[in-house]
Design a protein around this motif. Structure first.
Motif, mmCIF file in Angstrom:
data_model
loop_
_atom_site.group_PDB
_atom_site.id
_atom_site.type_symbol
_atom_site.label_atom_id
_atom_site.label_comp_id
_atom_site.label_asym_id
_atom_site.label_seq_id
_atom_site.Cartn_x
_atom_site.Cartn_y
_atom_site.Cartn_z
ATOM 1 N N MET A 1 0.837 -1.211 0.000
ATOM 2 C CA MET A 1 0.000 0.000 0.000
ATOM 3 C C MET A 1 0.868 1.256 0.000
ATOM 4 S SD MET A 1 -2.969 1.142 2.621
ATOM 5 C CE MET A 1 -4.139 0.107 1.802
ATOM 6 N N LEU A 2 1.727 1.358 1.025
ATOM 7 C CA LEU A 2 2.666 2.479 1.093
ATOM 8 C C LEU A 2 4.088 1.933 1.078
ATOM 9 C CD1 LEU A 2 2.871 5.655 1.631
ATOM 10 C CD2 LEU A 2 3.451 4.969 3.963
ATOM 11 N N LYS A 3 4.893 2.506 0.190
ATOM 12 C CA LYS A 3 6.277 2.075 0.131
ATOM 13 C C LYS A 3 7.171 3.309 0.069
ATOM 14 C CE LYS A 3 8.995 -1.549 -1.934
ATOM 15 N NZ LYS A 3 8.968 -2.691 -2.823
ATOM 16 N N ILE A 4 8.014 3.451 1.074
ATOM 17 C CA ILE A 4 8.907 4.603 1.128
ATOM 18 C C ILE A 4 10.331 4.110 0.964
ATOM 19 C CG2 ILE A 4 9.750 6.474 2.593
ATOM 20 C CD1 ILE A 4 7.013 6.494 3.928
ATOM 21 N N LYS A 5 11.036 4.737 0.001
ATOM 22 C CA LYS A 5 12.403 4.290 -0.291
ATOM 23 C C LYS A 5 13.386 5.440 -0.110
ATOM 24 C CE LYS A 5 11.567 0.932 -3.993
ATOM 25 N NZ LYS A 5 11.743 0.876 -5.450
ATOM 26 N N ASN A 6 14.327 5.249 0.783
ATOM 27 C CA ASN A 6 15.450 6.178 0.942
ATOM 28 C C ASN A 6 15.006 7.644 0.965
ATOM 29 O OD1 ASN A 6 18.163 6.852 1.217
ATOM 30 N ND2 ASN A 6 18.387 7.200 -1.001
ATOM 31 N N LEU A 7 13.949 7.926 1.725
ATOM 32 C CA LEU A 7 13.359 9.269 1.708
ATOM 33 C C LEU A 7 14.191 10.285 2.490
ATOM 34 C CD1 LEU A 7 10.786 10.941 0.879
ATOM 35 C CD2 LEU A 7 9.889 10.381 3.149
ATOM 36 N N HIS A 8 14.572 11.337 1.784
ATOM 37 C CA HIS A 8 15.252 12.477 2.404
ATOM 38 C C HIS A 8 14.363 13.687 2.228
ATOM 39 C CE1 HIS A 8 18.670 9.793 1.984
ATOM 40 N NE2 HIS A 8 19.402 10.610 2.735
ATOM 41 N N ALA A 9 14.179 14.442 3.300
ATOM 42 C CA ALA A 9 13.368 15.651 3.181
ATOM 43 C C ALA A 9 13.941 16.742 4.054
ATOM 44 C CB ALA A 9 11.926 15.364 3.580
ATOM 45 N N SER A 10 13.757 17.978 3.596
ATOM 46 C CA SER A 10 14.262 19.097 4.396
ATOM 47 C C SER A 10 13.239 20.224 4.405
ATOM 48 C CB SER A 10 15.595 19.589 3.835
ATOM 49 O OG SER A 10 15.423 19.983 2.492
ATOM 50 N N VAL A 11 13.361 21.042 5.419
ATOM 51 C CA VAL A 11 12.522 22.233 5.490
ATOM 52 C C VAL A 11 13.439 23.423 5.705
ATOM 53 C CG1 VAL A 11 12.062 21.887 7.964
ATOM 54 C CG2 VAL A 11 10.557 23.347 6.618
ATOM 55 N N GLU A 12 13.202 24.469 4.937
ATOM 56 C CA GLU A 12 14.060 25.664 4.979
ATOM 57 C C GLU A 12 15.539 25.271 4.973
ATOM 58 O OE1 GLU A 12 12.524 27.671 8.387
ATOM 59 O OE2 GLU A 12 10.627 28.090 7.369
ATOM 60 N N ASP A 13 15.890 24.373 4.057
ATOM 61 C CA ASP A 13 17.271 23.919 3.862
ATOM 62 C C ASP A 13 17.839 23.140 5.042
ATOM 63 O OD1 ASP A 13 17.452 24.890 1.275
ATOM 64 O OD2 ASP A 13 18.011 26.906 1.997
ATOM 65 N N LYS A 14 16.983 22.861 6.034
ATOM 66 C CA LYS A 14 17.448 22.049 7.150
ATOM 67 C C LYS A 14 17.011 20.612 6.874
ATOM 68 C CE LYS A 14 16.728 21.478 12.083
ATOM 69 N NZ LYS A 14 15.643 21.619 13.058
ATOM 70 N N SER A 15 17.997 19.708 6.812
ATOM 71 C CA SER A 15 17.683 18.326 6.493
ATOM 72 C C SER A 15 17.102 17.630 7.717
ATOM 73 C CB SER A 15 18.976 17.650 6.010
ATOM 74 O OG SER A 15 18.828 16.271 6.109
ATOM 75 N N ILE A 16 15.912 17.042 7.572
ATOM 76 C CA ILE A 16 15.257 16.414 8.729
ATOM 77 C C ILE A 16 15.112 14.904 8.557
ATOM 78 C CG2 ILE A 16 13.176 16.366 10.149
ATOM 79 C CD1 ILE A 16 12.885 19.368 9.438
ATOM 80 N N LEU A 17 14.620 14.480 7.412
ATOM 81 C CA LEU A 17 14.536 13.041 7.154
ATOM 82 C C LEU A 17 15.757 12.629 6.339
ATOM 83 C CD1 LEU A 17 10.735 12.624 6.311
ATOM 84 C CD2 LEU A 17 11.889 12.513 8.541
ATOM 85 N N LYS A 18 16.430 11.607 6.818
ATOM 86 C CA LYS A 18 17.723 11.274 6.200
ATOM 87 C C LYS A 18 17.791 9.821 5.766
ATOM 88 C CE LYS A 18 19.686 14.700 9.272
ATOM 89 N NZ LYS A 18 20.141 14.858 10.663
ATOM 90 N N GLY A 19 16.861 9.415 4.934
ATOM 91 C CA GLY A 19 16.928 8.053 4.405
ATOM 92 C C GLY A 19 15.971 7.112 5.109
ATOM 93 N N ILE A 20 14.671 7.333 4.916
ATOM 94 C CA ILE A 20 13.658 6.480 5.546
ATOM 95 C C ILE A 20 13.265 5.370 4.563
ATOM 96 C CG2 ILE A 20 11.293 6.400 6.449
ATOM 97 C CD1 ILE A 20 12.421 8.313 8.234
ATOM 98 N N ASN A 21 13.208 4.168 5.062
ATOM 99 C CA ASN A 21 12.676 3.043 4.292
ATOM 100 C C ASN A 21 11.552 2.418 5.101
ATOM 101 O OD1 ASN A 21 14.527 2.757 1.877
ATOM 102 N ND2 ASN A 21 15.999 2.803 3.562
ATOM 103 N N LEU A 22 10.404 2.261 4.460
ATOM 104 C CA LEU A 22 9.255 1.730 5.195
ATOM 105 C C LEU A 22 8.256 1.149 4.217
ATOM 106 C CD1 LEU A 22 7.730 1.602 7.984
ATOM 107 C CD2 LEU A 22 6.731 3.807 7.382
ATOM 108 N N GLU A 23 7.754 -0.029 4.542
ATOM 109 C CA GLU A 23 6.703 -0.585 3.697
ATOM 110 C C GLU A 23 5.520 -1.007 4.551
ATOM 111 O OE1 GLU A 23 7.760 -3.667 0.944
ATOM 112 O OE2 GLU A 23 5.710 -3.736 0.149
ATOM 113 N N ILE A 24 4.346 -0.536 4.163
ATOM 114 C CA ILE A 24 3.132 -0.895 4.897
ATOM 115 C C ILE A 24 2.187 -1.596 3.931
ATOM 116 C CG2 ILE A 24 1.152 -0.007 6.186
ATOM 117 C CD1 ILE A 24 2.869 2.377 7.007
ATOM 118 N N LYS A 25 1.756 -2.808 4.317
ATOM 119 C CA LYS A 25 0.870 -3.576 3.439
ATOM 120 C C LYS A 25 -0.575 -3.446 3.917
ATOM 121 C CE LYS A 25 4.190 -6.957 1.751
ATOM 122 N NZ LYS A 25 5.285 -7.255 2.715
#
Ligand SMILES: Nc1ncnc2c1ncn2[C@@H]1O[C@H](COP(=O)(O)OP(=O)(O)OP(=O)(O)O)[C@@H](O)[C@H]1O
Ligand SMILES: [Mg+2]
Lengths: 250, 482
Positions: A1-25
């Motif tokens: 259903m949800l598959k997250i691969k190596n997710l990196h995210a930042s806000v205002e150039d500040k890196s917050i998520l640094k490589g999330i992997n998650l799978e939800i069936k």
């Protein structure tokens, strides 16, 4: 259903998520725990499509499709629901009016007609009963002057109304008294089926006694540093996070 | 991720054309431009007015020549050249119609485009309408039903001929010819408008409604409305308007006078949607209006207005609470977007004892617009136990617009009780995201939030008008968010 691969995210150039992997069936319940500021709400917002958060790397698939380019409302139309940690107030807009708009906008996106008022009323009555909400409450302005617990219960009422495929509950338990916690958790459980999934973000094992997770993940400094079964939640409750931090920093 | 910045929104807003921008070409007979005594006389002559009316106009013109255009309002605009305006224009097909079939089809098409065709209105809402296209009334309906109750509802030109004693008795008693620059101009050159008289003890069975239109390039519109509610009577009056989009500024200086005699009640609701100018602020209607009501003993006047149009608005519907126990109310929503400027508010003049006034003003500003509330609450020495409650709320969208509040209070009686509350808020990105997350688009979210903000005033409008007003709010704010 949800598959997250190596997710990196930042806000205002500040890196917050640094490589999330998650799978939800479908049919699964996942719990995410972790210290304050580790990025749990950020992850929830990124999945829901909040614009301020920039995905710098990685992918999010929902039902097999990359949703990176989709606006928040389009993700909602696909069946992603977020119960907010801090629900916002919208003065002058009643809960009923808000839900009516939400449901009809979602139907419109699917090419359906507005829900007939009769059906809407029936649905509202049914779901208000499920969550033991006084219907007088539903004519009040959305979240305005609601107590902390009332806000959270109202979030789950909205979830019940919208019947999402994936529900992300961000600290829905905080602020709820013991009875309310049971009512809300029962509500969530009744809505559970083999076709939908729940991602619970919480600090307390207590909620997980009611909404029993298949998997528990620990988020720390923007990464999932440990995953396990519900026993992991008990362990965290007992020992805190220090031992995990040590493991990570070692 | 799908980044939708404020810049994108602004871009979208720029490309948004005035929804109802169109121009109806109805053959018209128009005066040469300019204003002098001869023009004033010619207008009066053209309208076959009695001598007293001509003299009244000339008196006003004399006063106007000596007056200066006021500049205390918080608005900036190029002052109109009053000699470059044509002061009379009338559709020159048949002057009067008994049924809609006789009306110029192009006019009917215009109404259809607005989604408020007379037909529909008649059927749906039981509304009698006195339609003003440019300056002369072309259709009056429901006159007979009203006639049976003794209610007079007609154009003011007709009233001057058919009920001169009423017009002569009341015109200029609430807004004198010399009241202000624009009122004086209006008194001299008013072309048409509506007249309404409700006899003693009569409860008017339907909402009376007039749709105003400005339609002829270069002609100013000078409407004159006079509503008299005799003792113990009740009337609800609706005024709504839209205008075709146009590249030059159009001046509108209307005067509305309301008279509520002992124990009478008048509700006056306006939905105003004149062309506000394009995204650069060019064109658009200048709206300088004088609206005032007089309350005798136990009488009540409510002004409710939804203002979304005009490039420049200068408007202060007011109540003179002359009689003891009289009540004045003002409920207003003013929306400004792009380069629109609005300076609007009310005056509540308490003269009688135990008089009461309520002011609820909701200002919504977006784009580069400026939205000012200007209110005066005046309690005279004899007005024992006068009470006022004022609430002025402003909602801002973006960082380039402005909201201003100028509440003036003059209390000359110690027993007065005056309360004033004011708030300013911004539509938050968190609110928008919350709505988005529930499947509601940004556009719709703004409409929802704005409607919530305006609810207290929208609730005061008659049902069918409220729906239209909500639609207008949505249209005028499409694509604006902060
Ligand atoms: N809009 C923002 N601007 C700057 N920093 C932000 C923003 N949003 C989140 N952060 C930062 O990102 C980090 C992660 O925040 P987040 O809210 O995701 O934590 P959390 O795990 O949900 O914490 P909690 O358990 O306290 O709810 C924090 O350091 C927070 O200050
Ligand atoms: Mg959080």
């Amino acid at each position: 259903m949800l598959k997250i691969k190596n997710l990196h995210a930042s806000v205002e150039d500040k890196s917050i998520l640094k490589g999330i992997n998650l799978e939800i069936k479908p049919g699964e319940v996942h719990a995410i725990m972790g210290p304050n500021g580790s990025g749990k709400s950020t992850l929830a917002s990124v999945i829901a499509g909040k614009e301020d958060y920039e995905v710098t790397d990685g992918e999010i698939f929902f039902e097999g499709k990359d949703i990176n380019e989709l606006a928040a409302e389009e993700r909602a139309h696909k069946g992603i629901f977020l119960s907010f940690q801090y629900p916002v107030e919208i003065p002058g807009v009643s809960v009923t009016n808000f839900m009516k708009t939400a449901i009809n906008e979602t139907r419109k996106a699917k090419g359906l007609e507005d829900m007939p008022a009769k059906d809407m009323l029936k649905l509202i009555r049914e779901k208000a009963e499920l969550l033991e909400i006084d219907r007088k409450f539903l004519s009040r302005s959305l979240n305005e002057g609601f107590s902390g617990g009332e806000k959270k219960r109202n979030e789950i009422f909205q979830m019940a109304m919208l019947e999402p495929k994936l529900a992300i509950l961000d600290e829905t338990d905080s602020g709820l008294d013991i009875d309310a916690l049971r009512i809300v958790a029962n509500g969530v459980n009744k809505l559970k089926s083999k076709d939908n999934a729940v991602l619970v973000i919480t600090h307390y094992q207590r909620l997980l006694d009611y909404i029993v997770p298949d998997f528990v993940h620990v988020l720390y400094k923007g990464r999932i540093v440990k995953s396990g079964t519900k026993e992991l939640a008990h362990e965290l409750e007992e020992k805190g996070y220090d031992w995990i931090k040590e493991e990570v920093n070692a | 991720m799908n980044k939708y910045t404020e810049d994108d929104l602004r871009e979208e807003l720029k490309t948004k054309e005035y929804e109802y921008g169109f121009y109806t070409d109805i053959k018209s007979d128009t005066f040469p431009i300019g204003l002098n005594e001869d023009i004033v006389k010619a207008i009066s002559l053209k309208k076959e007015e009695p001598q007293w009316m001509t003299d009244w106009r000339l008196e006003a013109f004399k006063a106007w020549k000596e007056m200066e255009e006021p500049d205390w309002a918080n608005v900036n605009y190029v002052k109109p050249d009053f000699q470059a305006i044509s002061y009379y224009s009338a559709p020159n097909s048949k002057p009067k119609y008994n049924s809609l079939d006789e009306v110029d089809p192009e006019l009917l098409a215009t109404f259809e485009k607005l989604g408020i065709s007379i037909d529909e209105q008649k059927k749906l809402s039981n509304v009698a309408m006195d339609v003003v296209v440019d300056s002369v009334s072309v259709a009056t309906t429901f006159k007979k039903t009203l006639g049976e109750k003794g209610i007079i509802f007609m154009s003011i030109s007709e009233a001057i001929k058919e009920h001169p004693e009423l017009v002569k008795k009341y015109i200029g008693t609430v807004v004198p010819q010399k009241d202000n620059f624009y009122a004086a101009l209006n008194s001299a050159v008013f072309s048409d408008g509506s007249f309404c008289y409700i006899p003693k003890g009569v409860h008017c069975p339907m909402e009376l409604s007039t749709y105003f239109r400005i339609n002829q390039a270069g002609t100013g519109q000078f409407e004159r409305t006079l509503v008299i509610a005799d003792e113990g009577s009740y009337v609800s009056y609706l005024e709504g308007c839209t205008a075709p989009s146009r590249d030059e500024n159009q001046l509108h200086a209307a005067v509305v006078e309301l008279i509520a005699l002992d124990n009478a009640e008048i509700k006056y609701s306006t939905v105003q949607n004149w062309y506000p100018g394009n995204a650069e602020g060019k064109g658009g209607v200048y709206n300088f209006v004088t609206k005032r009501g007089l309350c005798e003993t136990n009488a009540k006047i409510s002004w409710t207005q939804v203002e979304t149009g005009s490039a420049v608005t200068w408007k202060y519907p007011s109540c003179v609470l002359k009689g003891d126990n009289s009540v004045g109310e003002f409920y207003s929503i003013a929306v400004t977007n792009n380069y629109q400027q609005a300076d609007t508010g009310t005056k509540m003049i308490h003269l009688g004892k135990n008089t009461k006034s309520t002011i609820i003003s909701k200002g919504i500003s977006a784009g580069k617009s400026q939205n000012s509330y200007r209110g005066l609450v005046k309690i005279s020495p004899n007005a024992d136990n006068a009470r006022n409650f004022s609430q002025c709320d402003s909602l801002l969208m973006g960082n380039e617009c402005g909201a201003h509040t100028f509440p003036y209070i003059e209390a000359k009686n110690k027993s007065a009780r005056i309360e004033h509350e004011a708030t300013t808020s911004k539509i938050g990105e968190d609110q928008i995201f919350y709505c988005n997350q529930r499947g509601i688009s940004t556009e719709k979210a703004i409409a929802l939030i704005v409607n919530g903000f305006s609810k207290d005033v929208l609730n005061k409008l008659p049902m069918e008008f409220a729906v239209e007003a909500q639609k207008l709010l949505e249209i005028s704010l499409e694509g604006s968010v902060g």
